[in-house]
Write a protein that holds these residues in place. Structure first.
Motif, PDB file in Angstrom:
ATOM      1  N   ASN A 197       0.802  -1.226   0.000  1.00 24.68           N
ATOM      2  CA  ASN A 197       0.000   0.000   0.000  1.00 24.68           C
ATOM      3  C   ASN A 197       0.835   1.276   0.000  1.00 24.68           C
ATOM      4  OD1 ASN A 197      -2.551  -1.535   2.034  1.00 24.68           O
ATOM      5  ND2 ASN A 197      -2.671  -1.038  -0.143  1.00 24.68           N
ATOM      6  N   LEU A 198       2.155   1.169   0.118  1.00 26.95           N
ATOM      7  CA  LEU A 198       2.987   2.368   0.011  1.00 26.95           C
ATOM      8  C   LEU A 198       2.884   2.982  -1.380  1.00 26.95           C
ATOM      9  CD1 LEU A 198       6.176   1.234   1.988  1.00 26.95           C
ATOM     10  CD2 LEU A 198       4.190   2.535   2.819  1.00 26.95           C
ATOM     11  N   ALA A 199       2.437   2.180  -2.342  1.00 27.69           N
ATOM     12  CA  ALA A 199       2.237   2.679  -3.709  1.00 27.69           C
ATOM     13  C   ALA A 199       1.004   3.557  -3.831  1.00 27.69           C
ATOM     14  CB  ALA A 199       2.120   1.503  -4.674  1.00 27.69           C
ATOM     15  N   ASN A 200       0.100   3.473  -2.861  1.00 30.38           N
ATOM     16  CA  ASN A 200      -1.170   4.194  -2.982  1.00 30.38           C
ATOM     17  C   ASN A 200      -0.992   5.688  -3.181  1.00 30.38           C
ATOM     18  OD1 ASN A 200      -2.101   1.630  -2.303  1.00 30.38           O
ATOM     19  ND2 ASN A 200      -3.658   2.383  -0.897  1.00 30.38           N
ATOM     20  N   ALA A 201      -0.009   6.263  -2.467  1.00 33.47           N
ATOM     21  CA  ALA A 201       0.184   7.710  -2.562  1.00 33.47           C
ATOM     22  C   ALA A 201       0.647   8.109  -3.960  1.00 33.47           C
ATOM     23  CB  ALA A 201       1.190   8.175  -1.515  1.00 33.47           C
ATOM     24  N   VAL A 202       1.524   7.296  -4.555  1.00 36.78           N
ATOM     25  CA  VAL A 202       2.000   7.592  -5.920  1.00 36.78           C
ATOM     26  C   VAL A 202       0.827   7.562  -6.889  1.00 36.78           C
ATOM     27  CG1 VAL A 202       3.555   6.905  -7.777  1.00 36.78           C
ATOM     28  CG2 VAL A 202       4.260   6.610  -5.386  1.00 36.78           C
ATOM     29  N   GLU A 203       0.009   6.510  -6.804  1.00 39.67           N
ATOM     30  CA  GLU A 203      -1.154   6.393  -7.686  1.00 39.67           C
ATOM     31  C   GLU A 203      -2.127   7.546  -7.470  1.00 39.67           C
ATOM     32  OE1 GLU A 203      -4.246   2.852  -8.785  1.00 39.67           O
ATOM     33  OE2 GLU A 203      -4.238   3.569  -6.710  1.00 39.67           O
ATOM     34  N   ALA A 204      -2.348   7.908  -6.212  1.00 35.47           N
ATOM     35  CA  ALA A 204      -3.332   8.943  -5.904  1.00 35.47           C
ATOM     36  C   ALA A 204      -2.969  10.283  -6.534  1.00 35.47           C
ATOM     37  CB  ALA A 204      -3.473   9.097  -4.390  1.00 35.47           C
ATOM     38  N   VAL A 205      -1.689  10.638  -6.502  1.00 31.53           N
ATOM     39  CA  VAL A 205      -1.312  11.968  -6.988  1.00 31.53           C
ATOM     40  C   VAL A 205      -0.909  11.972  -8.461  1.00 31.53           C
ATOM     41  CG1 VAL A 205      -0.587  12.651  -4.670  1.00 31.53           C
ATOM     42  CG2 VAL A 205       1.134  11.826  -6.291  1.00 31.53           C
ATOM     43  N   ALA A 206      -0.466  10.798  -8.990  1.00 29.33           N
ATOM     44  CA  ALA A 206       0.068  10.777 -10.354  1.00 29.33           C
ATOM     45  C   ALA A 206      -0.622   9.793 -11.280  1.00 29.33           C
ATOM     46  CB  ALA A 206       1.576  10.491 -10.322  1.00 29.33           C
ATOM     47  N   GLY A 207      -1.646   9.093 -10.826  1.00 32.44           N
ATOM     48  CA  GLY A 207      -2.413   8.234 -11.717  1.00 32.44           C
ATOM     49  C   GLY A 207      -1.935   6.799 -11.758  1.00 32.44           C
ATOM     50  N   PRO A 208      -2.473   6.005 -12.697  1.00 33.69           N
ATOM     51  CA  PRO A 208      -2.225   4.557 -12.758  1.00 33.69           C
ATOM     52  C   PRO A 208      -0.744   4.199 -12.780  1.00 33.69           C
ATOM     53  CG  PRO A 208      -3.960   5.179 -14.289  1.00 33.69           C
ATOM     54  CD  PRO A 208      -3.385   6.464 -13.766  1.00 33.69           C
ATOM     55  N   LEU A 209      -0.416   3.103 -12.103  1.00 38.83           N
ATOM     56  CA  LEU A 209       0.980   2.670 -11.966  1.00 38.83           C
ATOM     57  C   LEU A 209       1.321   1.657 -13.053  1.00 38.83           C
ATOM     58  CD1 LEU A 209       0.912   2.203  -8.079  1.00 38.83           C
ATOM     59  CD2 LEU A 209       1.608   4.228  -9.377  1.00 38.83           C
ATOM     60  N   VAL A 210       1.315   2.115 -14.284  1.00 34.42           N
ATOM     61  CA  VAL A 210       1.487   1.188 -15.405  1.00 34.42           C
ATOM     62  C   VAL A 210       2.829   1.345 -16.126  1.00 34.42           C
ATOM     63  CG1 VAL A 210      -0.979   0.931 -15.789  1.00 34.42           C
ATOM     64  CG2 VAL A 210       0.240   2.787 -16.924  1.00 34.42           C
ATOM     65  N   LEU A 302       6.105  11.411   0.153  1.00 34.00           N
ATOM     66  CA  LEU A 302       4.829  10.908  -0.365  1.00 34.00           C
ATOM     67  C   LEU A 302       3.690  11.163   0.622  1.00 34.00           C
ATOM     68  CD1 LEU A 302       5.955   7.533  -1.984  1.00 34.00           C
ATOM     69  CD2 LEU A 302       5.257   9.628  -3.170  1.00 34.00           C
ATOM     70  N   GLN A 303       3.966  11.018   1.914  1.00 34.81           N
ATOM     71  CA  GLN A 303       2.943  11.295   2.923  1.00 34.81           C
ATOM     72  C   GLN A 303       2.499  12.751   2.853  1.00 34.81           C
ATOM     73  OE1 GLN A 303       4.320  10.856   6.942  1.00 34.81           O
ATOM     74  NE2 GLN A 303       2.335  11.330   7.858  1.00 34.81           N
ATOM     75  N   ARG A 304       3.465  13.660   2.859  1.00 30.44           N
ATOM     76  CA  ARG A 304       3.132  15.089   2.811  1.00 30.44           C
ATOM     77  C   ARG A 304       2.395  15.443   1.522  1.00 30.44           C
ATOM     78  NH1 ARG A 304       8.424  15.829   4.808  1.00 30.44           N
ATOM     79  NH2 ARG A 304       9.102  16.428   2.727  1.00 30.44           N
ATOM     80  N   LEU A 305       2.845  14.865   0.416  1.00 29.14           N
ATOM     81  CA  LEU A 305       2.252  15.167  -0.881  1.00 29.14           C
ATOM     82  C   LEU A 305       0.791  14.704  -0.931  1.00 29.14           C
ATOM     83  CD1 LEU A 305       2.795  16.324  -3.681  1.00 29.14           C
ATOM     84  CD2 LEU A 305       3.665  14.065  -4.364  1.00 29.14           C
ATOM     85  N   ALA A 306       0.547  13.476  -0.490  1.00 29.89           N
ATOM     86  CA  ALA A 306      -0.829  12.963  -0.485  1.00 29.89           C
ATOM     87  C   ALA A 306      -1.713  13.773   0.454  1.00 29.89           C
ATOM     88  CB  ALA A 306      -0.829  11.485  -0.089  1.00 29.89           C
ATOM     89  N   ASP A 307      -1.184  14.114   1.624  1.00 25.20           N
ATOM     90  CA  ASP A 307      -1.955  14.924   2.573  1.00 25.20           C
ATOM     91  C   ASP A 307      -2.306  16.286   1.978  1.00 25.20           C
ATOM     92  OD1 ASP A 307      -1.967  12.964   4.498  1.00 25.20           O
ATOM     93  OD2 ASP A 307      -0.350  13.835   5.696  1.00 25.20           O
ATOM     94  N   SER A 308      -1.359  16.878   1.267  1.00 26.11           N
ATOM     95  CA  SER A 308      -1.614  18.200   0.687  1.00 26.11           C
ATOM     96  C   SER A 308      -2.667  18.121  -0.416  1.00 26.11           C
ATOM     97  CB  SER A 308      -0.319  18.819   0.142  1.00 26.11           C
ATOM     98  OG  SER A 308       0.125  18.139  -1.017  1.00 26.11           O
ATOM     99  N   PHE A 309      -2.662  17.025  -1.177  1.00 28.06           N
ATOM    100  CA  PHE A 309      -3.691  16.831  -2.201  1.00 28.06           C
ATOM    101  C   PHE A 309      -5.063  16.744  -1.551  1.00 28.06           C
ATOM    102  CE2 PHE A 309      -0.782  16.529  -5.547  1.00 28.06           C
ATOM    103  CZ  PHE A 309      -1.414  16.212  -6.744  1.00 28.06           C
ATOM    104  N   ALA A 310      -5.170  15.952  -0.477  1.00 28.99           N
ATOM    105  CA  ALA A 310      -6.463  15.787   0.189  1.00 28.99           C
ATOM    106  C   ALA A 310      -6.932  17.096   0.806  1.00 28.99           C
ATOM    107  CB  ALA A 310      -6.366  14.698   1.259  1.00 28.99           C
ATOM    108  N   ASP A 311      -6.032  17.783   1.493  1.00 33.48           N
ATOM    109  CA  ASP A 311      -6.393  19.027   2.172  1.00 33.48           C
ATOM    110  C   ASP A 311      -6.795  20.109   1.178  1.00 33.48           C
ATOM    111  OD1 ASP A 311      -6.461  20.627   4.704  1.00 33.48           O
ATOM    112  OD2 ASP A 311      -4.935  21.777   3.636  1.00 33.48           O
TER     113      ASP A 311
END
Length: 332
Positions: A197-210, A302-311
């Motif tokens: 699940n550490l990949a979740n933040a990458v997918e959330a901010v930058a899209g599919p992990l393909v 990645l934590q800070r980046l995902a949090d900033s996207f959500a906020d």
């Protein structure tokens, strides 16, 4: 047993719908437009073997239901919403007792913090390692695209062990198109899922992990996570064990009218919830790294980046992989 699904979203709705389809007694707990749609139209569960609508009892919280001694509470909210849910349900009366004293509670959540939060309030806590790709398509509609099993749900008592209650729950799940191995070391499986699940933040901010570029970023986060768990002396199931468990059991297939969305973090951003579980995924690695003297610049970023996207209610997938890579490189 009656199953009360606290958080009947993608995962909770999939499990609750499959249990109901197999004839088990299920109550769904939901909020807002999703709750209203479930009450008015039922739960529409879209799976490879067809679409079924389940007209189930739906409540908004514990004050709308009388708890019974045979109830099982399935906690399927995101970890950041756990405390509010646990506080609301743990003190509810069950005869002469309370839910926290007498009812089993299963943490069907990503990360490893939910069980610790629950054990402060509930005496009988169980962990569930959830391998169940699913999505909340729209209010009242959940898509679960895997076959032949809808998901794999490793179950164990927290912090370790198993008991007869757990085996009865597993038997009910197994009759419901869900593979539910009972294991004595469920947290070892949940730590393995944490690494995934550490990949979740990458997918959330930058899209599919393909792409290969996406895989490089994911590998960096997971390498850091593995180093932290090793330094902390925390056991986790290896890739071979996980592949053996999942092989040919949870194949994702396209579902008509229900396009496959991203993972749980991507879905949180897409729905504009204003919160995301990165503090309990990447943030768990950051916490353990700080406790055990292991640098974690990739997961911190990645934590800070995902949090900033959500906020900031930024759209899911609106950053390029190159931009994410540049931030990770700058972090060291």
């Amino acid at each position: 047993m009656r199953y009360i699904v606290i958080g009947a979203g993608a995962v909770g709705g999939s499990i609750g719908g499959r249990l109901a389809q197999a004839g088990h007694d299920v109550v769904l707990v939901a909020r807002g437009a999703h709750r209203d749609a479930l009450r008015e139209h039922g739960l529409r569960l879209v799976t490879p073997d067809g679409t079924r609508t389940h007209a189930l009892p739906v409540v908004g919280g514990p004050d709308e239901i009388e708890l019974r001694p045979d109830d099982v509470l399935l906690l399927a909210v995101k970890t950041q919403d756990s405390v509010a849910a646990l506080d609301a349900w743990s003190l509810r009366a069950v005869g002469d007792s309370t839910a926290g004293e007498s009812l089993p509670l299963i943490c069907a959540q990503n990360g490893v913090e939910g069980e610790r939060l629950a054990l402060r309030r509930f005496r009988r806590v169980y962990g569930m390692c959830v391998w169940l790709p699913s999505s909340l398509v729209e209010p009242g509609v959940v898509a679960a695209p895997c076959t032949p099993y809808t998901g794999i749900l490793n179950l164990g008592r927290y912090p370790a062990g198993a008991d007869d209650t757990l085996r009865r729950i597993a038997a009910d799940l197994e009759k419901s198109t869900l593979l539910a191995p009972v294991v004595p070391d469920v947290m070892r499986w949940k730590y393995a899922k944490l690494l995934a699940n550490l990949a979740n933040a990458v997918e959330a901010v930058a899209g599919p992990l393909v792409s290969p570029e996406a895989r490089v970023l994911v590998d960096r986060a997971r390498a850091e996570g593995t180093a932290v768990l090793d330094a902390a002396g925390i056991a986790y199931a290896d890739e071979a064990e996980q592949e053996e468990l999942r092989a040919d059991r949870v194949d994702v297939v396209p579902l008509p009218g229900a396009p496959r969305g991203g993972g749980s973090s991507w879905q949180s951003l897409s729905r504009g919830t204003g919160s995301i579980e990165s503090d309990y995924l990447n943030g768990e690695i950051v916490l353990l790294g700080r406790l055990h003297g292991v640098p974690t610049p990739v997961n911190e970023t990645l934590q800070r980046l995902a949090d900033s996207f959500a906020d900031g209610h930024r759209p899911a997938g609106s950053m390029t992989l190159a931009e994410v890579a540049a931030l990770l490189d700058a972090a060291g």
